[in-house]
Scaffold this motif. Structure first.
Motif: not given
Length: 141
Positions: A23-37, A86-89, A92-94
């Protein structure tokens, strides 16, 4: 009976930890996708806004439009570069967050697993070699 209850509780806790990790990993992934979007949307909006300004200028005078086309192209390149940066950052953060989470939870990294596999393979080879040596020694007797 108490041992069995403790074993069941331990198994339940491990299962819960795995589910929490997923669940936590999925949330991190979704947060990264949201930031990229969001970064991509903002870059697109800025670009679209600049195109609109360019169209207005083109309609007023052709001389201004010719010079604006070059500027819009440069701005587009800069915006595209910023979006890529921004995408690369975000990536990397993700990656850092996922690696940090995996490390905190205590799961082995890919590198650690590969090292263990290599160690096991070497040990298996040594066992095979020793088994052959024992067979040769027994056959000499």
């Amino acid at each position: 009976m108490e041992d069995k209850n403790q074993e069941m509780q331990g198994a339940h806790n491990r299962k819960k930890n795995v589910l929490d990790f997923r669940k936590y990993t999925k949330q991190i992934w979704l947060a990264g996708l949201g930031a990229f979007s969001r970064a991509e949307d903002e870059g697109t909006r800025l670009f679209d806004s600049l195109v609109k300004v360019g169209e207005e200028l083109e309609s007023k005078t052709s001389d201004i439009a010719d010079s604006t086309v070059g500027v819009v192209g440069e701005v587009k390149d800069r915006v595209t570069g910023r979006v890529s940066d921004t995408k690369e950052k975000v990536e990397r953060a993700l990656d850092e967050r996922v690696n940090s989470t995996v490390s905190r939870i205590g799961f082995a990294s890919h590198k650690e697993v590969a090292q263990l596999v290599e160690l096991i393979e070497r040990m298996e080879q040594k066992i095979d070699d020793l088994t052959e040596e024992v067979k040769k020694l027994r056959s000499k007797k």
